[in-house]
Design a protein around this motif. Structure first.
Motif, PDB file in Angstrom:
ATOM      1  N   ARG A  80     -14.385 -48.274   3.955  1.00  0.00           N
ATOM      2  CA  ARG A  80     -14.093 -49.437   4.279  1.00  0.00           C
ATOM      3  C   ARG A  80     -13.530 -50.006   2.900  1.00  0.00           C
ATOM      4  O   ARG A  80     -12.538 -50.825   3.010  1.00  0.00           O
ATOM      5  N   LEU A  81     -14.044 -49.636   1.749  1.00  0.00           N
ATOM      6  CA  LEU A  81     -13.726 -50.229   0.397  1.00  0.00           C
ATOM      7  C   LEU A  81     -12.220 -49.861   0.120  1.00  0.00           C
ATOM      8  O   LEU A  81     -11.380 -50.611  -0.356  1.00  0.00           O
ATOM      9  N   ILE A  82     -12.109 -48.508   0.448  1.00  0.00           N
ATOM     10  CA  ILE A  82     -10.891 -47.895  -0.114  1.00  0.00           C
ATOM     11  C   ILE A  82      -9.727 -48.354   0.997  1.00  0.00           C
ATOM     12  O   ILE A  82      -8.774 -48.635   0.647  1.00  0.00           O
ATOM     13  N   HIS A  83      -9.966 -48.697   2.323  1.00  0.00           N
ATOM     14  CA  HIS A  83      -9.116 -49.084   3.376  1.00  0.00           C
ATOM     15  C   HIS A  83      -8.785 -50.449   2.819  1.00  0.00           C
ATOM     16  O   HIS A  83      -7.650 -50.881   2.648  1.00  0.00           O
ATOM     17  N   ILE A  84      -9.704 -51.174   2.203  1.00  0.00           N
ATOM     18  CA  ILE A  84      -9.257 -52.745   1.836  1.00  0.00           C
ATOM     19  C   ILE A  84      -8.329 -52.662   0.828  1.00  0.00           C
ATOM     20  O   ILE A  84      -7.374 -53.360   0.581  1.00  0.00           O
ATOM     21  N   MET A  85      -8.764 -51.834  -0.219  1.00  0.00           N
ATOM     22  CA  MET A  85      -7.714 -51.696  -1.457  1.00  0.00           C
ATOM     23  C   MET A  85      -6.505 -51.172  -1.047  1.00  0.00           C
ATOM     24  O   MET A  85      -5.160 -51.509  -1.776  1.00  0.00           O
ATOM     25  N   GLN A  86      -6.416 -50.170  -0.172  1.00  0.00           N
ATOM     26  CA  GLN A  86      -5.109 -49.733   0.237  1.00  0.00           C
ATOM     27  C   GLN A  86      -4.253 -50.853   0.981  1.00  0.00           C
ATOM     28  O   GLN A  86      -3.155 -51.013   0.636  1.00  0.00           O
ATOM     29  N   ARG A  87      -4.897 -51.458   1.886  1.00  0.00           N
ATOM     30  CA  ARG A  87      -4.148 -52.901   2.319  1.00  0.00           C
ATOM     31  C   ARG A  87      -3.756 -53.696   1.339  1.00  0.00           C
ATOM     32  O   ARG A  87      -2.597 -54.074   1.472  1.00  0.00           O
ATOM     33  N   LEU A  88      -4.414 -54.063   0.277  1.00  0.00           N
ATOM     34  CA  LEU A  88      -4.334 -55.015  -0.811  1.00  0.00           C
ATOM     35  C   LEU A  88      -3.067 -54.444  -1.555  1.00  0.00           C
ATOM     36  O   LEU A  88      -2.125 -55.101  -2.208  1.00  0.00           O
ATOM     37  N   ALA A  89      -2.912 -53.159  -1.826  1.00  0.00           N
ATOM     38  CA  ALA A  89      -2.028 -52.416  -2.677  1.00  0.00           C
ATOM     39  C   ALA A  89      -0.714 -52.634  -1.791  1.00  0.00           C
ATOM     40  O   ALA A  89       0.430 -52.913  -2.555  1.00  0.00           O
ATOM     41  N   GLU A  90      -0.731 -52.420  -0.447  1.00  0.00           N
ATOM     42  CA  GLU A  90       0.588 -52.672   0.084  1.00  0.00           C
ATOM     43  C   GLU A  90       0.942 -53.969   0.315  1.00  0.00           C
ATOM     44  O   GLU A  90       2.170 -54.533   0.174  1.00  0.00           O
ATOM     45  N   LEU A  91      -0.080 -54.972   0.247  1.00  0.00           N
ATOM     46  CA  LEU A  91       0.233 -56.272   0.192  1.00  0.00           C
ATOM     47  C   LEU A  91       0.980 -56.672  -1.093  1.00  0.00           C
ATOM     48  O   LEU A  91       1.937 -57.409  -1.273  1.00  0.00           O
ATOM     49  N   SER A  92       0.429 -56.266  -2.127  1.00  0.00           N
ATOM     50  CA  SER A  92       0.811 -56.452  -3.541  1.00  0.00           C
ATOM     51  C   SER A  92       2.375 -55.987  -3.605  1.00  0.00           C
ATOM     52  O   SER A  92       3.182 -56.590  -4.178  1.00  0.00           O
ATOM     53  N   ASN A  93       2.959 -54.812  -3.240  1.00  0.00           N
ATOM     54  CA  ASN A  93       4.073 -54.428  -3.019  1.00  0.00           C
ATOM     55  C   ASN A  93       5.074 -55.322  -2.389  1.00  0.00           C
ATOM     56  O   ASN A  93       6.080 -55.682  -2.773  1.00  0.00           O
ATOM     57  N   ARG A  94       4.595 -55.778  -1.275  1.00  0.00           N
ATOM     58  CA  ARG A  94       5.316 -57.004  -0.221  1.00  0.00           C
ATOM     59  C   ARG A  94       5.607 -58.305  -0.928  1.00  0.00           C
ATOM     60  O   ARG A  94       6.574 -58.881  -0.797  1.00  0.00           O
TER      61      ARG A  94
END
Length: 168
Positions: A80-94
């Protein structure tokens, strides 16, 4: 403190709490894209505390921060933590090109809060799925093609094209 509170809100499904943290952050004048990057870094530290036997050797953090990281490891499992981090990294790019950064961040937080533990896990970590018996899909009758009424042509003309056909 703010990153821990936001992570707690996400893991607890507390949408209002997460949005309150965003509001306080914006009111304090912080830039949202940098805030998201700092949040990812905080979660990286939590992940390292979760994964390493001696995180003190890896992290350059105060005893107080290490204690907070350790507390936050209990909020969610590693996937779950890795998933949250991945979603936030994608958000950072957007966020780099987004005109409405706050809105984009708030929407992502709402998604993360409402997902709960419904994230993809490796097959070895996931519980076996219940099997559903295979059934044939319901067959629906095919729609009958309808033909338009024939267009009456002037039979006196030798050849008609759309340009030369009589106007009605």
């Amino acid at each position: 403190r703010v990153f821990s509170e936001l992570y707690r809100a996400i893991c607890g499904g507390d949408i209002e709490g997460a949005l309150r943290e965003v509001s306080e952050t914006v009111s304090a004048g912080r830039e949202i894209a940098q805030f998201v990057n700092d949040l990812i870094w905080y979660l990286r530290n939590v992940l390292l505390c979760m994964s390493a036997d001696d995180p003190e050797d890896i992290l350059d953090a105060s005893d107080e921060d290490l204690a907070r990281f350790r507390e936050d490891t209990a909020l969610a499992d590693k996937y779950r933590l890795i998933h949250i981090m991945q979603r936030l990294a994608e958000l950072s790019n957007r966020l780099r090109t987004a005109p409405q950064k706050r809105t984009l961040f708030e929407v992502e937080l709402i998604v993360l809060c409402t997902e709960g533990d419904a994230v993809a896990r490796p097959a070895a970590a996931a519980a076996p799925a219940a099997t559903k018996p295979h059934t044939e899909p319901e067959r629906r009758p095919e729609p009958q093609a309808t033909r338009p009424d024939p267009v009456p042509w002037d039979t006196t003309a030798e050849m008609q094209t759309p340009a030369t056909a009589p106007q009605r």
